[in-house]
Design a protein around this motif. Structure first.
Motif, PDB file in Angstrom:
ATOM      1  N   MET A  20      -7.032  12.377  -7.435  1.00  0.00           N
ATOM      2  CA  MET A  20      -6.228  11.686  -6.438  1.00  0.00           C
ATOM      3  C   MET A  20      -4.764  11.772  -6.801  1.00  0.00           C
ATOM      4  SD  MET A  20      -7.122   7.736  -7.090  1.00  0.00           S
ATOM      5  CE  MET A  20      -5.692   6.875  -6.565  1.00  0.00           C
ATOM      6  N   TYR A  21      -3.918  11.843  -5.788  1.00  0.00           N
ATOM      7  CA  TYR A  21      -2.480  11.899  -6.064  1.00  0.00           C
ATOM      8  C   TYR A  21      -1.745  11.294  -4.886  1.00  0.00           C
ATOM      9  CZ  TYR A  21      -3.487  16.224  -3.507  1.00  0.00           C
ATOM     10  OH  TYR A  21      -3.952  17.140  -2.609  1.00  0.00           O
ATOM     11  N   LYS A  22      -0.532  10.838  -5.193  1.00  0.00           N
ATOM     12  CA  LYS A  22       0.294  10.226  -4.156  1.00  0.00           C
ATOM     13  C   LYS A  22       0.874  11.325  -3.288  1.00  0.00           C
ATOM     14  CE  LYS A  22       2.490   5.855  -5.208  1.00  0.00           C
ATOM     15  NZ  LYS A  22       3.548   5.175  -5.868  1.00  0.00           N
ATOM     16  N   LEU A  23       0.999  11.061  -2.014  1.00  0.00           N
ATOM     17  CA  LEU A  23       1.649  12.039  -1.130  1.00  0.00           C
ATOM     18  C   LEU A  23       3.133  11.675  -1.016  1.00  0.00           C
ATOM     19  CD1 LEU A  23      -1.018  12.376   1.674  1.00  0.00           C
ATOM     20  CD2 LEU A  23      -0.507  13.951  -0.157  1.00  0.00           C
ATOM     21  N   PRO A  24       4.044  12.589  -0.726  1.00  0.00           N
ATOM     22  CA  PRO A  24       3.782  14.029  -0.677  1.00  0.00           C
ATOM     23  C   PRO A  24       3.793  14.625  -2.085  1.00  0.00           C
ATOM     24  CG  PRO A  24       6.063  13.577  -0.189  1.00  0.00           C
ATOM     25  CD  PRO A  24       5.430  12.238  -0.417  1.00  0.00           C
ATOM     26  N   LEU A  25       3.185  15.783  -2.243  1.00  0.00           N
ATOM     27  CA  LEU A  25       3.097  16.442  -3.537  1.00  0.00           C
ATOM     28  C   LEU A  25       4.210  17.467  -3.627  1.00  0.00           C
ATOM     29  CD1 LEU A  25       1.167  16.349  -5.882  1.00  0.00           C
ATOM     30  CD2 LEU A  25      -0.095  18.223  -4.892  1.00  0.00           C
ATOM     31  N   SER A  26       4.760  17.679  -4.826  1.00  0.00           N
ATOM     32  CA  SER A  26       5.853  18.656  -4.950  1.00  0.00           C
ATOM     33  C   SER A  26       5.309  20.045  -4.640  1.00  0.00           C
ATOM     34  CB  SER A  26       6.404  18.620  -6.363  1.00  0.00           C
ATOM     35  OG  SER A  26       5.470  19.192  -7.225  1.00  0.00           O
ATOM     36  N   GLU A  27       6.206  20.897  -4.135  1.00  0.00           N
ATOM     37  CA  GLU A  27       5.712  22.171  -3.609  1.00  0.00           C
ATOM     38  C   GLU A  27       5.390  23.184  -4.673  1.00  0.00           C
ATOM     39  OE1 GLU A  27       8.067  23.864  -0.617  1.00  0.00           O
ATOM     40  OE2 GLU A  27       7.811  22.201   0.780  1.00  0.00           O
TER      41      GLU A  27
ATOM     42  N   LEU B 222       0.826  -1.211   0.000  1.00  0.00           N
ATOM     43  CA  LEU B 222       0.000   0.000   0.000  1.00  0.00           C
ATOM     44  C   LEU B 222       0.861   1.261   0.000  1.00  0.00           C
ATOM     45  CD1 LEU B 222      -2.656  -1.078   2.652  1.00  0.00           C
ATOM     46  CD2 LEU B 222      -2.735  -1.338   0.193  1.00  0.00           C
ATOM     47  N   SER B 223       0.301   2.349  -0.545  1.00  0.00           N
ATOM     48  CA  SER B 223       0.934   3.671  -0.454  1.00  0.00           C
ATOM     49  C   SER B 223      -0.121   4.646   0.030  1.00  0.00           C
ATOM     50  CB  SER B 223       1.394   4.150  -1.818  1.00  0.00           C
ATOM     51  OG  SER B 223       2.367   3.322  -2.309  1.00  0.00           O
ATOM     52  N   ARG B 224       0.348   5.818   0.494  1.00  0.00           N
ATOM     53  CA  ARG B 224      -0.576   6.806   1.000  1.00  0.00           C
ATOM     54  C   ARG B 224      -1.000   7.718  -0.162  1.00  0.00           C
ATOM     55  NH1 ARG B 224      -2.539   9.036   5.925  1.00  0.00           N
ATOM     56  NH2 ARG B 224      -2.616   6.858   6.460  1.00  0.00           N
TER      57      ARG B 224
ATOM     58  N   ASP C 233      -4.875   4.628   2.310  1.00  0.00           N
ATOM     59  CA  ASP C 233      -3.797   3.757   1.840  1.00  0.00           C
ATOM     60  C   ASP C 233      -4.327   2.876   0.736  1.00  0.00           C
ATOM     61  OD1 ASP C 233      -1.942   4.667   3.666  1.00  0.00           O
ATOM     62  OD2 ASP C 233      -2.831   3.442   5.267  1.00  0.00           O
ATOM     63  N   LEU C 234      -3.720   3.000  -0.452  1.00  0.00           N
ATOM     64  CA  LEU C 234      -4.183   2.222  -1.599  1.00  0.00           C
ATOM     65  C   LEU C 234      -3.026   1.397  -2.141  1.00  0.00           C
ATOM     66  CD1 LEU C 234      -6.297   4.844  -3.558  1.00  0.00           C
ATOM     67  CD2 LEU C 234      -7.089   3.107  -1.987  1.00  0.00           C
ATOM     68  N   PRO C 235      -3.345   0.289  -2.818  1.00  0.00           N
ATOM     69  CA  PRO C 235      -2.277  -0.523  -3.418  1.00  0.00           C
ATOM     70  C   PRO C 235      -1.493   0.313  -4.424  1.00  0.00           C
ATOM     71  CG  PRO C 235      -4.375  -1.667  -3.515  1.00  0.00           C
ATOM     72  CD  PRO C 235      -4.659  -0.295  -3.019  1.00  0.00           C
ATOM     73  N   GLU C 236      -0.178   0.012  -4.535  1.00  0.00           N
ATOM     74  CA  GLU C 236       0.621   0.745  -5.506  1.00  0.00           C
ATOM     75  C   GLU C 236       0.196   0.383  -6.915  1.00  0.00           C
ATOM     76  OE1 GLU C 236       4.732   0.887  -4.964  1.00  0.00           O
ATOM     77  OE2 GLU C 236       4.515   1.979  -3.088  1.00  0.00           O
ATOM     78  N   ASN C 237      -0.175  -0.857  -7.088  1.00  0.00           N
ATOM     79  CA  ASN C 237      -0.598  -1.274  -8.421  1.00  0.00           C
ATOM     80  C   ASN C 237      -1.982  -0.693  -8.708  1.00  0.00           C
ATOM     81  OD1 ASN C 237      -1.478  -2.559 -10.663  1.00  0.00           O
ATOM     82  ND2 ASN C 237      -0.817  -4.590 -10.003  1.00  0.00           N
TER      83      ASN C 237
END
Length: 2026
Positions: free
Chosen positions: A1488-1495, A1138-1140, A1199-1203
């Motif tokens: 939706m996007y993976k954390l952390p996000l670029s600033e 999983l990833s956040r 938390d969602l699967p990376e795939n």
């Protein structure tokens, strides 16, 4: 026994250190050696490979050895290859050698390989060698080497691997023990693993098309959770060689009624044979008839009438119905009229056409009574067949200008010749056998009981239906084996346009005849239309008929099955018949000219004409019977297997008498018959062999509360049946070979699709592998089928089919080879389509039309009743010595699911399994019987029947006892399911899963109210006992069945769907670790009947429990989740990583919420949930007042699967908050794939178009106003619509000569058809002038006057453009196809240069038809382009032939609409219509996007943190809007009145306001032109759904809704495509093209720039404007109403708007000025279009300046004209009358003329009597006033249809002037002599003189210059009259000199003229000869004429003669006296 053996000894001089593996390939089948570990210099393989050969070794064949460096993790790397030609081996039989390898570049390496090859031919031509010399032959226990030489082929015996092992299907790893080379029977590169040869921790060897294939399905170590998406392959890929794959779909799809609508438009008829007829067209489908109106005295009537037929029948019945169009002459109430000609075609032919329709095609009429006559005329019509859910794109109905080319547009499917010939179809019916009892006569049964009278209780006859006709044989009284020997002859055009012939055995009965069985003969399968094809032929062959069960009941509940509807559940009878076709020579005199069905008797056919009768043996073993439905579980159960009537014990069978008769001539004693026929040594063994077809009765044991199972533990019951059939196995063998190739191909195609779907690497490699397999398979078929020697009973069809199959397969093999070279990464998808065509072709070829052995039925019986059945095609279990020919389930264990018979099996009852059997079946010749147990799982002992003597060891067993038993633990990791079927009224389900394995079952927990449950639960089945050898079980685990149910509080759980899976197996000695363990989660498709009902994500493993018990197994984690009770979660190695993620939700509003439990929704809230986390929207306090949310953006983290493929669905639920804290669920929606909402960061560096933030599939999120040029919808159509010389776009302004971009159109990425290229301005003008001069008639066209142009000019011009665009696209498509054909042809020619003549002719033949059609399309496009250049310039708009939103992605660029569902999903059909379940819509969006996000994103200027990713979206406060709806017209409305018409009017509804236009209804019109605009004021969001309906006006009663369309205005209003008011192509202040928007282009542009945060436009001198970094050039002057020019920037601004998509970062295509075409739907007839409406909508916010008045689009009023026709003279009119007195030929000529459709305005001249030369003088004037629509070139007539009509109906008909010449008769009817019809828009110029006038003016009308009376105004000349003679040839019957003068109504008033020769402006009297008078008016004159004219000289002569006579008489009278006087001297 022929074989090639290779002993691979060693490979030396290898570089480096590592594991090696070798791959050897011969004849397309590859083996892998074992892996040799860690050898440095040399690798000693010492392994033997062996290939059994079915055909001799050819000296040119190759053997290939490849050596690889083996890697566990990465793909294997090729070291080198060794190839050798086997010529020497073929000659000498043995060869030892050492040779070097070569690498990829064909350079020699110093690595060498040492091998020994041996070849043993059959006949010993090569030196023989000792079989056992170096090959340790394994013991014969597994039948591996029992080769039978007693082969089918007489004389030559050939061996081939009759091994129990079957080829492995699918790329599955094989585990081998090193050191022991085992002969492996592999086919076509698939692997089969040998028994118990494993070693712990042996790495997997994968055999794929390319070893470095990254998508290794099982070595999933590279991606932690690589998963195949919804893979059906999980089960259908065969892991075994002893099991067959189960069929996933359960329910029979045919036989269930569906809605169909057939619409037919009869447009007109031409060239009808007959004189002066009054034709009517009758349209007949099945038994329904409809008639058009009657048109009087015309051979080319124009109808334009539309008919609709609605049906609710099963598809098979529908497609067999015949559409019959007949033209009838002079039909009225009293007489039925005479038939002119008919045309017949079945509905299936129409449905098979592209778009399911024929459009504007000409049907050729022929006369069924007289087949010698030719074509009887042509009928132009449209025919469309619409099933539920089909949507038909009608080509745009605009004015038909293209010349009607009848020959080129015939109503025939492609590839059928225009000239069809008559043919006779002979259906010969010989005899039938095995009929069931059918007698309803109770007396017969009483008689039988009392007197013992033994008569067969059935009176059969055969009835044949074909092409709408039926014929039947005589009735054979009371006979189970009737013999007819009769033939039925049909006469029909060939090729016929109906596909199937229906043959039925019926039982004649006094009350009503019923069908016993039905057989359909598909004519496409028994003929071949290629250049080496053959006419339909069949048999003589037996046709097996299936239907209901055989026990006789008065009311047979399954009677439908006997009529051929649905799958038959029992054998009914078989019928011997044959079909032949003879093409008739219609010129020969002795031919019967009628098409009536005839009956003749024919000679008997010899007994063995259908093949030699052989004894067959069928064996079956029941290894398991589980999942028995609980309704039947309380009584003992047995299973019965039948083949034909053999084995059928309870239905009173009638055994075929011949089975006995043939065996032993006179002797009828059963035993001796058996002894006599069996071979000597077996005689004593078979003496007592009786068939055993039933298992013993047994009581079921409970499995769980739904299912029972039978306790078949170690003892498995068996059945066996002997039966006698004609030996036609060859047919089945060929089918089997093709089926296997097709199965393999299908599996490969599924793989490729899956690789593409899951976006794995290298789909093209897999496709190349698939093509390679296909080509090898096809060529293998050709070699095997070629051995087909002449057997008895081979029919003509057998021989022809074999030839054509071999040709096809050869061809396919070549094409596949050649396509393999063309498969590139970018062409995979196109080639995949072609491969799917191969698959369809293969399946079609594999279906054998001539039956041989009937299918096998397995019945479950309880209490002597038949409960449930399975039907197994006999070819699937038929045994052959050759592996490829064996049926796919022969000698294998197959999971068979029993289902209920007939209609009981429809719907929910059909989905529940009645029982699941593990069944082993074997069918073969009795003499091959010793093979029958070879495929059973090992480890059993046979138990014989008690009564047989112990010595008889060859008697089949009655049961098997397994003494080997393995114990396993099954772990089912049930992770989650998604998109399940909604089973509750809330629109959700409470799902749980039940897992069945063997006799065990377990359930997961119930999760309430979800369609996407995440169970995350591990089910452990302990102590699962499986019988058989461990090794075999390892290869062949039984399948796991998973059923998903919905838990209900009361009653039993409801079935949702089912899926199958195979577990991964670990034996106790194997290591639990990578690559195979732990197993990966996989998606399994869940089926409910034939429809998908969701997907299950799970993994299954089966672990053997050894001596140490369960402690040795990998440990299980205890239940970590204490809240969930004792539930074990899925272990870590299996659950995904999983990833956040952060999910942002945009809450916009809710729309159209329906009531919940009768209460209105008042305070709704939206809950979003994903993977257990979620967020709630704010409450909407008052839904009625404002349904939008006050807080727009919220987010949550999860938390969602990376795939991405494993992402769980996101659930949206709407609840209504009631008082006291109660909630009511309103509706829910599951977003199954979150991929499209993934956010991708913008690339700051690039200034490229796509550089903005974007969503995955082209949807945009406006990040700081950014977006992406996502898709430019139909840019080509757009480009073509701009007329030349408008766009001048500059990227670089330095260029000196201003280029004019002349609409450069590139139609398609692959096409070369460029319509125009840009050229310098002056050149293009010159060109245009040149072209103008070229066209002869064109220079007469005047430039269109501005003042005449109106909106409709623009509309019609645009439609023309649209049609041209379509044509151009077609032409481009044709060109691309042609190029591909040429490539393929060229390559094929390279491949097969040895036979260039045959190949070439075949290719040419194939391309010829295609080419002609394509050339036609291309010419169309070119002509159209030429026409365009001449067409005067009219500003155009876009005409979309679909809805606007489909063109712009539903306007969901940032605001998405999610439908909310509640209520149970419907089941009536594949796609149960979810529309009824929609209870509202949620508007919003996700990101939706993976954390952390670029600033840097958040640092942007003006970034509002509250809005997250949804920057700069408008606010959702209420907005007041003026909505202006323009309704142009409707087409093809569904008739609403009895007369087949409708009286439509428009109703527009928005929110509470409704505008009804009832008083302006249009009478009796199905294609009404409304031309209206409606203004409605509305407030978004409460009123945003616009409904435009068309109602039918009725005088009494309520008006009916014809259809309606709904438009979501809100999405349009807020879309960045700016759909509020379309942007026109040019800016003008007045005239027809006036600017509609209240904002000027410059204001719109400024606003867009501001919103997109780019600089304002900079206008420069010289007509330039710069926006972002693009510069545009354009005109800067504009004219106002008074013609004054002034400067303006608007043109420039408009140009930028028209090219807005080119602006970087913010650009997107703005909606142009347009008309959209929307389908009209009626809720009562869901899914079927009821017509279309053309319209558009403008929206203006109330806070902007008010828009101007609506554009005038009222339909053009027809203009009144007067046509004055002066008939001056006629000449050479044929003379019709004979004179009464003199017999001279003459004619009393008069001329008749009319202009409007039905002669209502006809006028006659006076009569020119007694014309003797055919000349007539008239000077007579006809005056025809008429109303004319210039744009449509039609005359408009309004008249009452009948005396009872309420109002007048408007008709539009072409402007055609008809002139006829007649001969006047006084007492009889006038005689018609000839006619001419002039199309006033295009008719040939008249000749100057009578001499120059000839029939060619009509014959070559297309080639001659034509004139239009509307342009010329006055025309004078001579025209021919023509009529048709008896031979249907046109002949000249006269000439007329006429003058046509067209004046407008105003001119006619000013200069009036009189009719005839009357005042005003009278014509002078004609100067007629004196003879032209009427004899009974002036008799004296007539006499004078007769006497004077005719007999003048005769009279003079007579008078002279009389005078002479008188003189002579006087002379004689006076002579004597005179003489006397003289003599006497007196």
């Amino acid at each position: 026994m022929m074989a090639l053996t290779l002993h691979l000894k060693s490979v030396a001089n290898l570089r480096g250190k590592g594991d090696r593996v070798a791959k050897v390939t011969f004849r397309g089948s590859s083996f892998y050696s074992r892996v040799v570990a860690n050898w440095e210099e040399a690798a000693h393989f010492n392994e033997v490979f062996r290939w059994p050969l079915a055909s001799r070794l050819d000296g040119s064949e190759m053997l290939e050895i490849q050596v690889y460096n083996y890697s566990k993790v990465f793909s294997n790397r090729l070291v080198g290859t060794f190839c050798m030609v086997l010529q020497k081996v073929a000659e000498e039989g043995q060869l030892e050698l050492t040779d070097t390898l070569i690498d990829d570049n064909n350079t020699s390496l110093n690595t060498s390989v040492t091998i020994e090859i041996r070849y043993q031919p059959m006949d010993g031509t090569a030196a023989l060698w000792n079989h056992g010399e170096h090959l340790d032959v394994p013991d014969d226990r597994d039948g591996m080497f029992t080769f039978e030489t007693d082969s089918l082929l007489s004389g030559h015996s050939r061996g081939s691997g009759a091994s129990a092992k079957r080829s492995l299907q699918g790329s599955i790893p094989t585990f081998r023990k090193s050191g022991k080379g085992v002969f492996a029977a592999m086919k076509l590169g698939k692997i089969r693993s040998s028994k118990d040869d494993y070693k712990k921790d042996e790495p997997a060897v994968l055999d794929m098309d390319d070893l470095d294939n990254k998508a290794m399905r099982l070595a999933g170590m590279l991606e932690p959770d690589a998963v195949s998406l919804a893979s059906v392959t999980a089960v259908t890929t065969n892991i075994s060689n002893k099991r067959s794959k189960p069929d996933i779909k359960m329910e029979p799809s045919s036989g269930r009624p569906v809605d169909y609508q057939i619409s037919i438009t009869i447009i007109e008829a031409r060239q009808l044979i007959g004189l002066n007829m009054d034709p009517v067209v009758c349209v007949e489908i099945g038994d329904d008839k409809k008639y058009t109106s009657m048109k009087e005295s015309t051979n080319c009537p124009y109808y334009n009438e539309y008919f609709v037929f609605d049906f609710h029948v099963p598809p098979d019945v529908m497609f067999d119905k015949i559409i019959k169009l007949s033209v009838i002459h002079s039909k009225n109430l009293l007489r039925s009229g005479t038939l002119v000609g008919t045309f017949k075609m079945d509905v299936g032919t129409v449905y098979c056409q592209p778009e399911h329709q024929f459009y504007h095609k000409w049907a050729i009429l022929s006369d069924p009574v007289d087949i010698t006559a030719g074509c009887k005329g042509y009928l132009k019509c449209d025919i469309a067949v619409v099933g539920k859910g089909d949507n038909i794109k009608t080509p745009h109905k605009a004015n038909e200008t293209d010349e009607d080319d009848i020959e080129g547009n015939l109503l025939l499917p492609e590839g059928i010749p225009a000239e069809r010939q008559w043919a006779r179809f002979y259906v010969k019916v010989y005899r039938a056998e095995g009929l069931p009892k059918m007698n309803t006569n109770i007396m017969a049964n009483v008689k039988k009981a009392l007197i013992g009278e033994n008569r067969d209780l059935v009176d059969p006859y055969v009835q044949v239906h074909f092409s709408g006709q039926k014929g039947k044989t005589s009735v054979q009284k009371s006979s189970y084996e009737p013999v007819w020997n009769e033939q039925i002859v049909f006469t029909e055009l060939f090729p016929p346009l109906c596909k199937r012939m229906k043959v039925q055995i019926r039982d004649s009965d006094k009350v009503n005849d019923v069908a016993i069985g039905t057989h359909f003969i598909d004519l496409r399968k028994i003929s071949n239309d290629g250049d080496k094809g053959f006419l339909p032929t069949l048999g003589p062959a037996w046709a097996n008929m299936y239907g209901s069960t055989r026990q006789y009941t008065l009311m047979d509940e399954h009677q439908d099955l006997n009529d051929g509807l649905g799958e038959g559940v029992s054998f009914r009878a078989r019928l011997l018949l044959s079909v032949a076709v003879e093409i008739l020579d219609t010129t020969s005199p002795e031919i019967l000219s009628s098409t009536e069905v005839q009956m003749d008797s024919i000679a008997n056919i010899s007994e063995n004409a259908t093949g030699k009768t052989e004894e067959f043996f069928l064996f079956g073993a029941f290894l398991e019977a589980t999942m028995i439905d609980r309704k039947i579980g309380d009584k003992p159960i047995s299973f019965e297997i039948t083949i034909g009537n053999y084995g059928n014990q309870i239905d009173g069978t009638s055994k075929p008498s011949w089975s006995r008769k043939k065996k032993d001539g006179e002797n009828d004693d059963e035993d001796s018959e058996l002894i006599q026929n069996s071979s000597e040594d077996e005689a004593d063994e078979e003496g007592g062999l009786e068939s055993v077809s039933c298992t013993p009765l047994m009581r079921p044991v409970i499995t769980d509360r739904n299912y029972f199972h039978l306790p078949y533990f170690e003892k498995k019951p068996c059945v066996y049946i002997k039966s006698w059939w004609q030996d036609q196995r060859r047919r089945l063998y060929n089918s089997n070979m093709m089926d296997k190739i097709a199965d393999k191909l299908e599996e490969g195609v599924n793989d490729v699709q899956e690789i593409i779907k899951t976006e794995k690497a290298f789909p093209e490699r897999r496709l190349r592998g698939v093509l390679e397999e296909l080509s090898v398979g096809c060529s293998r078929f050709v070699t095997l089928a070629n051995k087909d020697l002449n057997q008895s009973g081979r029919t003509k069809l057998d021989r022809e089919r074999l030839k054509s199959c071999m040709r096809e397969m050869d061809n396919m093999s070549q094409q596949a080879k050649q396509m393999r070279t063309q498969v590139k990464k970018n062409t995979v998808k196109d080639k995949l389509k072609l491969v799917q065509n191969f698959l369809l072709r293969l399946r079609f070829l594999a279906d054998e039309p001539q039956h041989s052995i009937p299918d096998v039925f397995v019945w479950m019986m309880s209490n002597h009743k038949r409960i449930a059945y399975a039907r197994i095609p006999s070819k699937d279990i038929l045994y052959s010595l050759v592996d490829e020919e064996t049926g796919k389930d022969c000698g294998k264990v197959k999971a068979v699911f029993l289902k209920l018979p007939g209609k009981k099996g429809f719907g929910p009852a059909g989905w529940t399994v009645q029982a699941k059997l593990e069944l082993y079946l074997w069918l073969g010749l009795n003499k091959q019987r010793k093979e029958f147990t070879s495929g059973l799982p090992n480890g059993f002992e046979e138990v014989k029947a008690a009564k047989t003597a112990p010595s008889l060891h060859s008697v089949p067993p009655v049961s098997l006892v397994y003494n080997m038993k393995q114990v396993f633990q099954l772990r089912a990791h049930m992770y989650q399911a998604r998109s399940l079927f909604a089973a509750d009224s809330s629109g959700l389900s409470d799902p749980f899963a039940r897992v069945f394995f063997s006799t065990h079952s377990q359930v997961t927990e119930v999760l309430s109210e979800t369609l996407c449950p995440t169970w995350d639960q591990l089910l452990v089945f302990d102590n699962v006992e499986l019988f058989g050898e461990a090794g075999e079980l390892r290869d062949d685990p039984p399948i796991i069945v998973v059923e998903i149910y919905d838990q209900d509080t009361v009653g039993k759980a409801e079935f949702i769907g089912r899926t199958f899976a195979k577990p991964a197996i670990k034996m106790c000695e194997e290591h639990y670790g990578p690559p195979r363990f732990p197993p990966q989660l996989e998606y399994f498709q869940i089926y409910r009947g034939n429809c998908t009902a969701g997907e299950l994500l799970a993994a299954f493993e089966l672990l053997q429990i050894g001596q140490g018990g369960a402690t040795d197994l990998p440990p299980l984690e205890g239940p970590t989740d204490f809240e969930r009770g004792p539930i074990i979660p899925v272990p870590l190695g299996i659950r995904p990583v999983l990833s956040r993620y952060r999910i942002e939700v945009l809450f916009w509003g809710l729309r159209d919420l329906k009531r919940v439990n009768l209460a209105q929704v008042d305070r709704p809230r939206v809950d979003i949930e994903c993977a257990g986390r979620g967020v709630q929207s704010v409450l909407i306090p008052n839904y009625k007042k404002n349904p939008n949310f006050s807080t727009l953006v919220k987010w949550f983290e999860v938390d969602l699967p990376e795939n991405e493929l494993l992402h769980p669905p996101l659930n949206i639920r709407v609840v209504d908050c009631r008082a006291f804290g109660r909630y009511a669920l309103v509706g829910s929606h599951a977003v199954t794939s979150l991929r499209r909402f993934l956010y991708c960061a913008p690339d700051k560096a690039s200034s490229h178009w796509g550089s903005a933030a974007k969503l995955m599939n082209g949807y945009m999120v406006l990040t700081n106003g950014g977006s992406r040029h996502g898709f430019s919808p139909s840019a080509s159509s757009r480009a073509l619509s701009r007329s030349a010389g408008e766009i001048i776009v500059h990227v670089d302004s330095v260029e000196p000569a201003i280029r004019k971009m002349d609409t450069l159109v590139k139609l398609d990425a692959t096409s070369d058809a460029v319509v125009k290229v840009d050229m310098l301005e002056e050149e293009s003008d010159k060109e245009r002038k040149k072209k103008k001069k070229k066209k002869g008639a064109a220079d007469e066209e005047d430039e269109t006057d501005e003042s005449v142009l109106d909106w409709w000019s623009k509309y019609f011009a645009s439609i023309e453009t649209m049609k041209e665009t379509l044509r151009a696209q077609e032409a481009a498509q044709a060109e691309v196809e042609e190029r591909e054909d040429l490539e393929i042809a060229a390559e094929a020619a390279d491949i097969k240069c040895d036979d260039p003549v045959r190949k070439g002719s075949r290719m040419r033949e194939r391309n010829k038809e295609k080419r002609s059609a394509k050339d036609k399309k291309k010419c169309h496009a070119v002509d159209a382009a030429e026409k365009r250049t001449i067409k005067s310039k009219v500003d155009e708009l876009m005409v979309y032939n679909k809805e606007l939103e489909t063109e712009y992605g539903d306007f969901e660029d940032w605001l998405h609409t999610f439908n909310l569902y509640r209520g149970k999903a419907g089941d009536d059909d594949e796609h149960a219509l979810d529309d009824d379940r929609i209870v509202g819509r949620f508007k919003g969006s996700l990101c939706m996007y993976k954390l952390p996000l670029s600033e840097e994103i958040t640092r942007d200027v003006g970034f509002d943190p509250n809005m997250g990713m949804f920057q700069s979206i408008p606010h959702n406060d209420p907005v007041n809007v003026l909505v202006r709806v323009y309704v142009v017209r409707a087409t093809d409305l569904h008739p609403a009145d009895i007369n087949g018409k409708a009286d439509p009017y428009v109703v527009v509804k928005l929110g509470k306001s409704e505008v009804k236009d009832k008083e302006n209804y249009i009478s009796k019109q199905l294609n009404p032109v409304f031309g209206k605009s409606f203004d409605i004021e509305a407030t978004f969001p409460t009123e945003s759904m616009l409904t435009v309906s068309i109602y039918d006006w009725d005088l009494v009663g309520t008006d009916d809704l014809i259809g309606e369309t709904k438009i979501d205005l809100e999405n349009r209003f807020y879309s960045k495509y700016r759909a509020t008011c379309g942007i026109s192509s040019a800016y003008s202040l007045h005239g027809y093209n006036i600017w509609r928007d209240p904002l000027k282009p410059s204001q719109i542009l400024a606003r867009l720039c501001k919103e997109g945060k780019i600089d304002a436009p900079q206008y420069g001198p010289g007509g330039k404007v710069k926006v972002a970094n693009r510069t545009f050039v354009g005109p800067t002057e504009i004219e106002d109403e008074n013609g004054l020019k002034k400067q303006t920037e608007e043109h420039l601004a408009l140009m930028v708007l028209n090219h807005w998509e080119e602006i970087p970062r913010v650009g997107c295509r703005l909606v142009p000025e347009h008309v959209e075409t929307r389908p009209l739907l009626n809720p009562d007839k869901p899914g079927i279009e009821q017509g279309r409406i053309e319209m558009w909508v403008d929206m203006f916010p109330m806070d902007t300046p008010a828009p101007g008045p609506a554009i005038e689009i009222a339909p053009r009023k027809p203009k009144r004209y007067e046509l004055r026709v002066i008939i001056w003279n006629t000449d050479e009119v044929i003379l019709e009358d004979d004179d009464y007195f003199t017999g001279e030929k003459s004619s009393d000529i008069f001329v008749r003329g009319w202009l409007k459709g039905q002669q209502e305005d006809r006028q006659d001249t006076d009569v020119h009597y007694h014309s003797l030369t055919g000349e007539g003088n008239f000077n007579w004037r006809f005056v025809f006033p008429f109303d004319y629509l210039m744009a449509e070139e039609k005359i408009v007539i309004s008249k009452k249809e009948s005396m009872f009509s309420w109002d007048e109906t408007e008709y539009k008909i072409p402007a055609r002037l008809t002139l006829q010449v007649w001969d006047a008769d006084h007492f009889s009817a006038d005689d018609f002599l000839g006619a001419i019809e002039l199309d006033l828009n295009r008719f040939p110029r008249g000749a100057k003189t009578s001499k120059q006038c000839s029939i060619d003016l009509i014959r070559n009308e297309q080639d001659l210059p034509s004139v239009s009376i509307f342009k010329q105004k006055r025309v004078k000349g001579w025209w021919p009259f023509v009529a048709r003679d008896e031979n249907d040839e046109m002949e000249l019957t006269g000439k007329v000199e006429a003058e046509l003068h067209l004046v407008t109504a105003e001119e006619a008033e000013k200069i009036p003229v009189g009719l005839g020769r009357n005042e005003p402006d009278p014509l002078e009297k004609p100067n007629r000869p004196d003879t032209t008078f009427l004899w009974f008016l002036s008799p004296l004159k007539a006499i004078r004429y007769l006497v004077c004219n005719r007999y003048k000289w005769l009279i003079i002569k007579i008078i002279l003669a009389l005078l002479l006579l008188v003189m002579l008489g006087l002379f004689l009278y006076s002579m004597p006296g005179y003489l006397v006087k003289k003599l006497l001297g007196a």
